[in-house]
Design a protein around this motif. Structure first.
Motif, PDB file in Angstrom:
ATOM      1  N   SER A  78       0.358   1.001  45.992  1.00 23.84           N
ATOM      2  CA  SER A  78      -0.349   1.257  44.394  1.00 23.84           C
ATOM      3  C   SER A  78      -1.518   2.384  44.683  1.00 23.84           C
ATOM      4  O   SER A  78      -1.496   3.076  43.794  1.00 23.84           O
ATOM      5  CB  SER A  78      -0.901   0.027  44.186  1.00 23.84           C
ATOM      6  OG  SER A  78       0.148  -0.956  43.700  1.00 23.84           O
ATOM      7  N   ALA A  79      -2.233   2.387  45.696  1.00 21.98           N
ATOM      8  CA  ALA A  79      -3.303   3.242  45.955  1.00 21.98           C
ATOM      9  C   ALA A  79      -2.857   4.552  46.049  1.00 21.98           C
ATOM     10  O   ALA A  79      -3.129   5.515  45.602  1.00 21.98           O
ATOM     11  CB  ALA A  79      -4.119   2.888  47.045  1.00 21.98           C
ATOM     12  N   VAL A  80      -1.819   4.586  47.059  1.00 21.30           N
ATOM     13  CA  VAL A  80      -1.115   5.943  47.465  1.00 21.30           C
ATOM     14  C   VAL A  80      -0.406   6.603  46.010  1.00 21.30           C
ATOM     15  O   VAL A  80      -0.617   7.587  45.544  1.00 21.30           O
ATOM     16  CB  VAL A  80      -0.161   5.835  48.291  1.00 21.30           C
ATOM     17  CG1 VAL A  80       0.928   7.165  48.483  1.00 21.30           C
ATOM     18  CG2 VAL A  80      -0.509   5.614  49.700  1.00 21.30           C
ATOM     19  N   GLY A  81       0.204   5.684  45.294  1.00 19.43           N
ATOM     20  CA  GLY A  81       0.836   6.001  43.805  1.00 19.43           C
ATOM     21  C   GLY A  81      -0.308   6.496  42.932  1.00 19.43           C
ATOM     22  O   GLY A  81       0.076   7.555  42.167  1.00 19.43           O
ATOM     23  N   ALA A  82      -1.367   5.892  42.803  1.00 19.55           N
ATOM     24  CA  ALA A  82      -2.182   6.128  41.810  1.00 19.55           C
ATOM     25  C   ALA A  82      -3.082   7.627  42.269  1.00 19.55           C
ATOM     26  O   ALA A  82      -3.104   8.396  41.361  1.00 19.55           O
ATOM     27  CB  ALA A  82      -3.682   5.319  41.912  1.00 19.55           C
ATOM     28  N   ALA A  83      -3.100   7.772  43.426  1.00 20.22           N
ATOM     29  CA  ALA A  83      -3.472   9.028  43.998  1.00 20.22           C
ATOM     30  C   ALA A  83      -2.455  10.110  43.307  1.00 20.22           C
ATOM     31  O   ALA A  83      -2.826  11.192  42.940  1.00 20.22           O
ATOM     32  CB  ALA A  83      -3.864   9.153  45.368  1.00 20.22           C
ATOM     33  N   LEU A  84      -1.301   9.868  43.881  1.00 16.70           N
ATOM     34  CA  LEU A  84       0.032  10.766  43.552  1.00 16.70           C
ATOM     35  C   LEU A  84      -0.165  11.174  42.197  1.00 16.70           C
ATOM     36  O   LEU A  84       0.253  12.055  41.677  1.00 16.70           O
ATOM     37  CB  LEU A  84       1.128  10.443  44.191  1.00 16.70           C
ATOM     38  CG  LEU A  84       1.119  10.567  45.541  1.00 16.70           C
ATOM     39  CD1 LEU A  84       2.455   9.897  46.195  1.00 16.70           C
ATOM     40  CD2 LEU A  84       1.086  11.929  46.134  1.00 16.70           C
ATOM     41  N   GLY A  85      -0.357  10.129  41.206  1.00 12.63           N
ATOM     42  CA  GLY A  85      -0.172  10.217  39.748  1.00 12.63           C
ATOM     43  C   GLY A  85      -0.937  10.759  39.291  1.00 12.63           C
ATOM     44  O   GLY A  85      -0.933  11.700  38.424  1.00 12.63           O
ATOM     45  N   ALA A  86      -2.427  10.866  39.580  1.00 18.19           N
ATOM     46  CA  ALA A  86      -3.624  11.635  39.423  1.00 18.19           C
ATOM     47  C   ALA A  86      -3.535  13.251  39.481  1.00 18.19           C
ATOM     48  O   ALA A  86      -3.756  13.924  38.723  1.00 18.19           O
ATOM     49  CB  ALA A  86      -4.727  10.958  39.980  1.00 18.19           C
ATOM     50  N   VAL A  87      -3.127  13.348  40.835  1.00 17.70           N
ATOM     51  CA  VAL A  87      -2.917  14.808  41.042  1.00 17.70           C
ATOM     52  C   VAL A  87      -1.749  15.502  40.493  1.00 17.70           C
ATOM     53  O   VAL A  87      -1.907  16.403  39.648  1.00 17.70           O
ATOM     54  CB  VAL A  87      -2.308  14.786  42.550  1.00 17.70           C
ATOM     55  CG1 VAL A  87      -2.106  16.233  43.003  1.00 17.70           C
ATOM     56  CG2 VAL A  87      -3.556  14.419  43.456  1.00 17.70           C
ATOM     57  N   ALA A  88      -0.423  14.614  40.258  1.00 14.85           N
ATOM     58  CA  ALA A  88       0.687  15.444  39.385  1.00 14.85           C
ATOM     59  C   ALA A  88       0.346  15.352  38.009  1.00 14.85           C
ATOM     60  O   ALA A  88       0.664  16.455  37.241  1.00 14.85           O
ATOM     61  CB  ALA A  88       1.720  14.168  39.604  1.00 14.85           C
ATOM     62  N   GLY A  89      -0.306  14.279  37.221  1.00 17.68           N
ATOM     63  CA  GLY A  89      -0.735  14.522  36.146  1.00 17.68           C
ATOM     64  C   GLY A  89      -1.852  15.493  35.658  1.00 17.68           C
ATOM     65  O   GLY A  89      -1.420  16.318  34.565  1.00 17.68           O
ATOM     66  N   ALA A  90      -2.796  15.691  36.509  1.00 17.87           N
ATOM     67  CA  ALA A  90      -3.640  16.957  36.465  1.00 17.87           C
ATOM     68  C   ALA A  90      -2.937  18.311  36.456  1.00 17.87           C
ATOM     69  O   ALA A  90      -3.088  18.986  35.913  1.00 17.87           O
ATOM     70  CB  ALA A  90      -4.769  16.589  37.342  1.00 17.87           C
ATOM     71  N   ALA A  91      -1.979  18.223  37.431  1.00 17.76           N
ATOM     72  CA  ALA A  91      -1.381  19.626  37.677  1.00 17.76           C
ATOM     73  C   ALA A  91      -0.352  19.873  36.250  1.00 17.76           C
ATOM     74  O   ALA A  91      -0.422  21.010  35.779  1.00 17.76           O
ATOM     75  CB  ALA A  91      -0.498  19.421  38.827  1.00 17.76           C
ATOM     76  N   VAL A  92       0.173  18.907  35.944  1.00 17.39           N
ATOM     77  CA  VAL A  92       1.298  19.043  34.930  1.00 17.39           C
ATOM     78  C   VAL A  92       0.442  19.464  33.391  1.00 17.39           C
ATOM     79  O   VAL A  92       0.632  20.264  32.789  1.00 17.39           O
ATOM     80  CB  VAL A  92       2.192  17.944  34.673  1.00 17.39           C
ATOM     81  CG1 VAL A  92       2.692  18.186  33.168  1.00 17.39           C
ATOM     82  CG2 VAL A  92       3.031  17.951  35.383  1.00 17.39           C
ATOM     83  N   ALA A  93      -0.793  18.686  33.156  1.00 17.08           N
ATOM     84  CA  ALA A  93      -1.727  18.921  32.325  1.00 17.08           C
ATOM     85  C   ALA A  93      -2.232  20.142  32.409  1.00 17.08           C
ATOM     86  O   ALA A  93      -2.160  20.920  31.138  1.00 17.08           O
ATOM     87  CB  ALA A  93      -2.539  17.785  31.918  1.00 17.08           C
ATOM     88  N   ARG A  94      -2.878  20.468  33.313  1.00 18.25           N
ATOM     89  CA  ARG A  94      -3.447  22.073  33.485  1.00 18.25           C
ATOM     90  C   ARG A  94      -2.530  23.029  33.374  1.00 18.25           C
ATOM     91  O   ARG A  94      -2.525  24.199  32.708  1.00 18.25           O
ATOM     92  CB  ARG A  94      -4.087  21.978  34.909  1.00 18.25           C
ATOM     93  CG  ARG A  94      -5.016  23.137  34.758  1.00 18.25           C
ATOM     94  CD  ARG A  94      -6.177  22.955  36.057  1.00 18.25           C
ATOM     95  NE  ARG A  94      -7.380  21.823  35.583  1.00 18.25           N
ATOM     96  CZ  ARG A  94      -7.684  21.257  36.615  1.00 18.25           C
ATOM     97  NH1 ARG A  94      -7.391  21.360  37.747  1.00 18.25           N
ATOM     98  NH2 ARG A  94      -8.543  20.509  36.310  1.00 18.25           N
ATOM     99  N   ALA A  95      -1.341  23.031  33.705  1.00 14.71           N
ATOM    100  CA  ALA A  95      -0.180  23.831  33.720  1.00 14.71           C
ATOM    101  C   ALA A  95       0.202  24.286  32.364  1.00 14.71           C
ATOM    102  O   ALA A  95       0.529  25.473  31.868  1.00 14.71           O
ATOM    103  CB  ALA A  95       1.182  23.452  34.582  1.00 14.71           C
TER     104      ALA A  95
END
Length: 155
Positions: free
Chosen positions: A118-135
């Protein structure tokens, strides 16, 4: 004859990240379900846990696109950890008996490794979500891009 309706710029700035994050959430949810049901052990369940946590983080960003990435990741992990720890009680089984649709989300047995995934997934979700939103976020005034998912400094 009036021209085509135009979306005000403020709406575009607000909707573009949210719609892109919603699309990301749908993709993550689908891939997560496929991973859990189609991949053999020892890959299916851990990958499902990772993608479930990533999904929770992305949904936090869908609801509040201006949330700081670290905050979204921590909230997502906290929710997933709470569900994992809840599995130490008889409550998930009782809820799943009463509402079978909750069974996939609640699971049945506690897994200490589930907290790590869950910790790994939360980190990946945060990075992916930020990248998509910023893009997809239209650029704002110079010097205004921050570390929030939508790239804005507004509070």
């Amino acid at each position: 004859m009036p021209g085509p309706a135009r979306v005000p710029a403020a709406w575009s700035r607000a909707l573009a990240p949210r719609l892109a994050l919603l699309l990301l959430a749908l993709v993550v949810a689908r891939v997560g379900r496929l991973a859990e049901h189609r991949l053999p052990e020892p890959f299916g369940d851990p990958l499902g846990d990772v993608l479930a946590a990533a999904l929770v983080v992305v949904l936090v960003l869908v609801v509040r696109p201006r949330t700081r990435v670290l905050t979204a990741g921590l909230v997502g992990f906290a929710l997933c950890a709470a569900v994992e720890l809840l599995r130490l009680t008889p409550l998930p089984l009782a809820l799943a008996e009463r509402w079978p649709a909750l069974s996939p989300a609640l699971g049945a047995a506690f897994s200490p490794a589930g907290l790590l995934w869950s910790a790994v997934g939360a980190a990946l979700g945060a990075v992916a979500g930020a990248a998509v939103a910023r893009a997809v976020s239209p650029p704002g005034p110079p010097g205004r891009r921050g570390r929030r998912a939508g790239g804005s400094h507004h509070t």
